[in-house]
Design a protein around this motif. Structure first.
Motif, PDB file in Angstrom:
ATOM      1  N   PRO A 152       0.817  -1.226   0.000  1.00 16.04           N
ATOM      2  CA  PRO A 152       0.000   0.000   0.000  1.00 16.04           C
ATOM      3  C   PRO A 152       0.845   1.269   0.000  1.00 16.04           C
ATOM      4  O   PRO A 152       2.033   1.242   0.305  1.00 16.04           O
ATOM      5  N   PHE A 153       0.174   2.359  -0.346  1.00 20.32           N
ATOM      6  CA  PHE A 153       0.755   3.687  -0.185  1.00 20.32           C
ATOM      7  C   PHE A 153       0.453   4.123   1.239  1.00 20.32           C
ATOM      8  O   PHE A 153      -0.573   3.771   1.789  1.00 20.32           O
ATOM      9  N   LYS A 154       1.334   4.886   1.818  1.00 22.64           N
ATOM     10  CA  LYS A 154       1.069   5.419   3.155  1.00 22.64           C
ATOM     11  C   LYS A 154       0.957   6.931   3.034  1.00 22.64           C
ATOM     12  O   LYS A 154       1.912   7.604   2.682  1.00 22.64           O
ATOM     13  N   PHE A 155      -0.239   7.445   3.286  1.00 29.42           N
ATOM     14  CA  PHE A 155      -0.460   8.876   3.272  1.00 29.42           C
ATOM     15  C   PHE A 155      -0.253   9.401   4.686  1.00 29.42           C
ATOM     16  O   PHE A 155      -0.675   8.771   5.646  1.00 29.42           O
ATOM     17  N   TYR A 156       0.347  10.524   4.795  1.00 26.08           N
ATOM     18  CA  TYR A 156       0.652  11.118   6.091  1.00 26.08           C
ATOM     19  C   TYR A 156      -0.560  11.075   7.005  1.00 26.08           C
ATOM     20  O   TYR A 156      -1.603  11.642   6.704  1.00 26.08           O
ATOM     21  N   ARG A 157      -0.434  10.333   8.096  1.00 28.58           N
ATOM     22  CA  ARG A 157      -1.460  10.214   9.150  1.00 28.58           C
ATOM     23  C   ARG A 157      -2.811   9.717   8.651  1.00 28.58           C
ATOM     24  O   ARG A 157      -3.828   9.922   9.288  1.00 28.58           O
ATOM     25  N   ARG A 158      -2.826   9.083   7.507  1.00 29.01           N
ATOM     26  CA  ARG A 158      -4.113   8.617   6.981  1.00 29.01           C
ATOM     27  C   ARG A 158      -4.106   7.117   6.732  1.00 29.01           C
ATOM     28  O   ARG A 158      -4.983   6.609   6.045  1.00 29.01           O
ATOM     29  N   GLY A 159      -3.121   6.431   7.213  1.00 29.69           N
ATOM     30  CA  GLY A 159      -3.092   4.985   7.078  1.00 29.69           C
ATOM     31  C   GLY A 159      -2.635   4.511   5.705  1.00 29.69           C
ATOM     32  O   GLY A 159      -2.051   5.262   4.933  1.00 29.69           O
ATOM     33  N   HIS A 160      -2.921   3.259   5.423  1.00 29.17           N
ATOM     34  CA  HIS A 160      -2.491   2.621   4.189  1.00 29.17           C
ATOM     35  C   HIS A 160      -3.607   2.657   3.156  1.00 29.17           C
ATOM     36  O   HIS A 160      -4.770   2.422   3.475  1.00 29.17           O
ATOM     37  N   HIS A 161      -3.220   2.894   1.906  1.00 29.92           N
ATOM     38  CA  HIS A 161      -4.197   2.992   0.822  1.00 29.92           C
ATOM     39  C   HIS A 161      -3.675   2.318  -0.440  1.00 29.92           C
ATOM     40  O   HIS A 161      -2.475   2.278  -0.672  1.00 29.92           O
ATOM     41  N   TRP A 162      -4.622   1.812  -1.230  1.00 31.61           N
ATOM     42  CA  TRP A 162      -4.318   1.204  -2.514  1.00 31.61           C
ATOM     43  C   TRP A 162      -5.086   1.948  -3.594  1.00 31.61           C
ATOM     44  O   TRP A 162      -6.228   2.364  -3.376  1.00 31.61           O
ATOM     45  N   ALA A 163      -4.488   2.090  -4.766  1.00 29.39           N
ATOM     46  CA  ALA A 163      -5.156   2.741  -5.883  1.00 29.39           C
ATOM     47  C   ALA A 163      -6.391   1.933  -6.272  1.00 29.39           C
ATOM     48  O   ALA A 163      -6.338   0.700  -6.369  1.00 29.39           O
ATOM     49  N   LYS A 164      -7.505   2.628  -6.466  1.00 32.00           N
ATOM     50  CA  LYS A 164      -8.754   1.950  -6.825  1.00 32.00           C
ATOM     51  C   LYS A 164      -8.606   1.141  -8.101  1.00 32.00           C
ATOM     52  O   LYS A 164      -9.102   0.021  -8.193  1.00 32.00           O
ATOM     53  N   ASP A 165      -7.904   1.696  -9.089  1.00 33.64           N
ATOM     54  CA  ASP A 165      -7.709   0.980 -10.350  1.00 33.64           C
ATOM     55  C   ASP A 165      -6.997  -0.347 -10.126  1.00 33.64           C
ATOM     56  O   ASP A 165      -7.369  -1.369 -10.698  1.00 33.64           O
ATOM     57  N   TYR A 166      -5.951  -0.339  -9.288  1.00 35.01           N
ATOM     58  CA  TYR A 166      -5.214  -1.570  -9.005  1.00 35.01           C
ATOM     59  C   TYR A 166      -6.123  -2.606  -8.347  1.00 35.01           C
ATOM     60  O   TYR A 166      -6.130  -3.776  -8.733  1.00 35.01           O
ATOM     61  N   VAL A 167      -6.890  -2.181  -7.348  1.00 33.03           N
ATOM     62  CA  VAL A 167      -7.769  -3.111  -6.625  1.00 33.03           C
ATOM     63  C   VAL A 167      -8.780  -3.739  -7.573  1.00 33.03           C
ATOM     64  O   VAL A 167      -8.957  -4.961  -7.589  1.00 33.03           O
ATOM     65  N   HIS A 168      -9.419  -2.929  -8.401  1.00 34.97           N
ATOM     66  CA  HIS A 168     -10.424  -3.460  -9.328  1.00 34.97           C
ATOM     67  C   HIS A 168      -9.794  -4.369 -10.379  1.00 34.97           C
ATOM     68  O   HIS A 168     -10.373  -5.404 -10.719  1.00 34.97           O
ATOM     69  N   ASP A 169      -8.616  -4.015 -10.876  1.00 32.50           N
ATOM     70  CA  ASP A 169      -7.910  -4.876 -11.833  1.00 32.50           C
ATOM     71  C   ASP A 169      -7.552  -6.217 -11.191  1.00 32.50           C
ATOM     72  O   ASP A 169      -7.703  -7.278 -11.798  1.00 32.50           O
ATOM     73  N   TRP A 170      -7.073  -6.174  -9.951  1.00 35.28           N
ATOM     74  CA  TRP A 170      -6.711  -7.395  -9.241  1.00 35.28           C
ATOM     75  C   TRP A 170      -7.919  -8.306  -9.066  1.00 35.28           C
ATOM     76  O   TRP A 170      -7.854  -9.504  -9.281  1.00 35.28           O
ATOM     77  N   ILE A 171      -9.043  -7.710  -8.684  1.00 34.46           N
ATOM     78  CA  ILE A 171     -10.278  -8.486  -8.491  1.00 34.46           C
ATOM     79  C   ILE A 171     -10.700  -9.136  -9.805  1.00 34.46           C
ATOM     80  O   ILE A 171     -11.038 -10.318  -9.846  1.00 34.46           O
ATOM     81  N   ARG A 172     -10.636  -8.380 -10.897  1.00 41.87           N
ATOM     82  CA  ARG A 172     -10.997  -8.926 -12.219  1.00 41.87           C
ATOM     83  C   ARG A 172     -10.083 -10.081 -12.601  1.00 41.87           C
ATOM     84  O   ARG A 172     -10.542 -11.137 -13.035  1.00 41.87           O
ATOM     85  N   GLN A 173      -8.792  -9.908 -12.425  1.00 40.96           N
ATOM     86  CA  GLN A 173      -7.824 -10.944 -12.789  1.00 40.96           C
ATOM     87  C   GLN A 173      -7.947 -12.181 -11.907  1.00 40.96           C
ATOM     88  O   GLN A 173      -7.696 -13.296 -12.362  1.00 40.96           O
ATOM     89  N   ALA A 174      -8.316 -11.975 -10.662  1.00 41.88           N
ATOM     90  CA  ALA A 174      -8.468 -13.102  -9.726  1.00 41.88           C
ATOM     91  C   ALA A 174      -9.793 -13.824  -9.935  1.00 41.88           C
ATOM     92  O   ALA A 174     -10.005 -14.896  -9.369  1.00 41.88           O
ATOM     93  N   GLY A 175     -10.695 -13.221 -10.703  1.00 42.41           N
ATOM     94  CA  GLY A 175     -11.989 -13.838 -10.953  1.00 42.41           C
ATOM     95  C   GLY A 175     -12.903 -13.822  -9.753  1.00 42.41           C
ATOM     96  O   GLY A 175     -13.755 -14.688  -9.605  1.00 42.41           O
ATOM     97  N   ARG A 176     -12.735 -12.831  -8.901  1.00 41.91           N
ATOM     98  CA  ARG A 176     -13.583 -12.740  -7.703  1.00 41.91           C
ATOM     99  C   ARG A 176     -14.830 -11.967  -7.982  1.00 41.91           C
ATOM    100  O   ARG A 176     -14.924 -11.103  -8.740  1.00 41.91           O
TER     101      ARG A 176
END
Length: 69
Positions: free
Chosen positions: A45-69
């Motif tokens: 993940p990316f770490k934004f100052y004092r905002r925790g860990h985040h992942w790019a929405k595009d990456y998450v959706h692409d991963w879900i599509r590729q995983a067939g979930r």
């Protein structure tokens, strides 16, 4: 999605999901997500100052599509 999911929201910059949202979308718990990252099965993940860990929405959706979930 959580209320913090919107663009420019106080807890979640636009274009990114936080850990809670990624876990919900993938259907896994936080511990499983951490194991997936450590095993190289899911991008670190990316770490934004004092905002925790985040992942790019595009990456998450692409991963879900590729995983067939």
């Amino acid at each position: 999605m959580s209320n913090s999911d919107g663009p420019g929201g106080p807890d979640n910059p636009g274009g990114f999901y936080n850990t809670k949202d990624v876990c919900r979308l993938l259907g896994v718990c936080r511990g499983t997500l951490i194991k997936m990252v450590k095993a190289g099965l899911f991008k670190k993940p990316f770490k934004f100052y004092r905002r925790g860990h985040h992942w790019a929405k595009d990456y998450v959706h692409d991963w879900i599509r590729q995983a067939g979930r």
